[in-house]
Design an enzyme around this catalytic site. Structure first.
Site, PDB file in Angstrom:
ATOM      1  CD  GLN A 280     -14.144  -4.023  -1.986  1.00 13.17           C
ATOM      2  OE1 GLN A 280     -14.367  -2.830  -2.213  1.00 13.17           O
ATOM      3  NE2 GLN A 280     -12.925  -4.544  -2.148  1.00 13.17           N
TER       4      GLN A 280
ATOM      5  NE  ARG B 289      -9.464 -11.354   2.097  1.00 10.74           N
ATOM      6  CZ  ARG B 289      -9.956 -10.461   1.216  1.00 10.74           C
ATOM      7  NH1 ARG B 289      -9.220 -10.026   0.222  1.00 10.74           N
ATOM      8  NH2 ARG B 289     -11.190 -10.012   1.349  1.00 10.74           N
TER       9      ARG B 289
ATOM     10  CG  HIS C  67      -1.878  -1.073   1.366  1.00 11.84           C
ATOM     11  ND1 HIS C  67      -1.821  -2.023   2.359  1.00 11.84           N
ATOM     12  CD2 HIS C  67      -2.977  -1.372   0.623  1.00 11.84           C
ATOM     13  CE1 HIS C  67      -2.843  -2.858   2.238  1.00 11.84           C
ATOM     14  NE2 HIS C  67      -3.554  -2.501   1.191  1.00 11.84           N
TER      15      HIS C  67
END
Ligand code: AMP
Length: 290
Positions: free
Chosen positions: A72, A198, A48
C-alpha cells in the site's frame, strides 16, 4: 510459536503464523465468543487504542494486527522509514485490553508467487486513490487476507482514513462477508491535530503549524453551512493552508459522506470535507463531517 510480549507487563500473546492465529481464534469460536479485529500498521497511539476499546465494547475477544503492508506504499513513499516498535505496541495493546496481537511478516503475507489483488472501484477513485496509485488495492487485498485469516465478527477502522473506511465497507458488502465494519471517530490532540503515526516525522516548528489543518477544515465547513458557495469556500481553504505553511495541498474537497461523490452545493444529507496536504515532506490527511 506464540510468544509473550514484554516481561513484567500484562503478557499479550503474539501470533506470527496463520496456524497459531487460527488455533487461538478457533478456540474462542468453539466457546461461542465473538471476535473483533483492529488492523493497524503499528507505531500505536491513542487513536488506535480507541479502536481497540470500541471493539471491546462489541465483542468478547479482540485481535489487533500490526503489519506494515508494503503493497500500500508507493515507490517514493515511506515504507522503509515507517516507524516500527513492536514491544511498545504490544504493551499498549495489552493495556487497552486486546487479547491477541497478530504480527505476520511480509514473507508470510506474500509468499513467492503471490499474484492476487483486490480492486474496489468507485470509492477508491479520486482523492487519495488518484494521488496514491495502487494504495487502495494494496489496502483492500491485505485487509481481505486479514479478514480471511482472523474471521472476525466485527472489524473497526478509523474515520481518520475516511476513504479507506468506505473502500472496506464496499469490499465487505460486495463479497458478502459476514463482518460488521464499524467506523470510529477521529481522536485528536487537544490542539485539534488528528493523531497519526506520521506526526512523529514533524519538526517542532511543523508540529506547531499542523493544527492549522483542522482549524481550516472547521472554518471551511462552517462557511459552507453558513451559505457560502462551495467552490469559493474550498478555494479560500486551499489559500489559507498555503498561507499557513502547508504545501502542496493534494486536495481539499466536499464529498457525499456515503459515496464520496463530489458535492457542488451544501450537502442535504451527511457530507464530508476531506483534505490531504504536505507540511514539509510529511503528508497529513484529515476530514470533517459537514
Ligand atoms: P494505521 O496504523 O495508520 O494503518 O491505522 C490503523 C487504523 O487506525 C485505521 O483504521 C486508522 O483509520 C485508525 N486511526 C489512525 N489514526 C486515528 C485517529 N487519530 N483516530 C481514530 N482512528 C485512527
Amino acid at each position: 510459536m506464540i510468544s509473550d510480549s514484554l516481561e513484567g507487563v500484562r503478557a499479550l500473546p503474539i501470533a506470527r503464523s496463520v496456524s497459531d492465529l487460527r488455533a487461538i481464534v478457533d478456540g474462542w469460536k468453539a466457546e461461542g465468543l465473538r471476535v473483533g479485529l483492529v488492523p493497524t500498521m503499528g507505531a500505536l497511539h491513542a487513536g488506535h487504542l480507541s479502536l481497540v476499546r470500541l471493539a471491546l465494547s462489541k465483542v468478547d475477544r479482540v485481535v489487533a494486527s500490526v503489519f506494515v503492508n508494503p503493497t500500500q506504499f508507493g515507490p517514493n513513499e515511506d515504507f522503509a522509514a515507517y516507524p516500527r516498535d513492536e514491544a511498545a505496541d504490544a504493551a499498549k495493546l495489552g493495556g487497552a485490553g486486546a487479547h491477541l496481537l497478530y504480527a505476520p511478516d511480509v514473507a508470510g503475507m506474500y509468499p513467492p508467487g503471490f499474484s492476487t489483488a483486490i480492486t474496489v472501484s468507485g470509492v477508491s477513485s479520486g482523492l487519495c486513490g488518484d494521488l496514491r496509485p495502487g494504495h487502495f488495492q494494496g489496502v483492500a487485498t491485505v485487509v481481505a487476507k486479514l479478514f480471511l485469516r482472523v474471521r472476525p465478527d466485527v472489524a473497526v477502522f478509523g474515520e481518520k482514513d475516511y476513504q479507506q473506511l468506505l473502500v472496506l465497507k464496499r469490499l465487505v458488502s460486495d463479497l458478502d462477508l459476514a463482518i460488521e465494519v464499524i467506523g470510529a471517530p477521529i481522536v485528536r490532540e487537544t490542539d485539534g491535530l488528528a493523531l497519526s503515526s506520521r506526526n512523529a516525522y514533524l519538526s517542532a516548528e511543523q508540529r506547531a503549524l499542523a493544527p492549522g489543518l483542522y482549524r481550516t477544515l472547521r472554518r471551511v465547513g462552517a462557511d459552507i453551512l453558513g451559505g457560502g458557495r462551495v467552490d469559493d469556500c474550498l478555494a479560500w481553504g486551499i489559500d489559507e493552508l498555503k498561507a499557513l505553511g502547508f504545501g502542496p495541498v493534494d486536495y481539499l474537497d466536499l464529498r457525499d459522506g456515503a459515496t464520496l461523490e463530489r458535492l457542488d452545493d451544501a450537502p442535504e444529507g451527511p457530507g464530508r470535507l476531506l483534505c490531504a496536504a504536505y507540511l514539509g515532506k510529511t503528508r497529513l490527511i484529515d476530514n470533517l463531517g459537514v
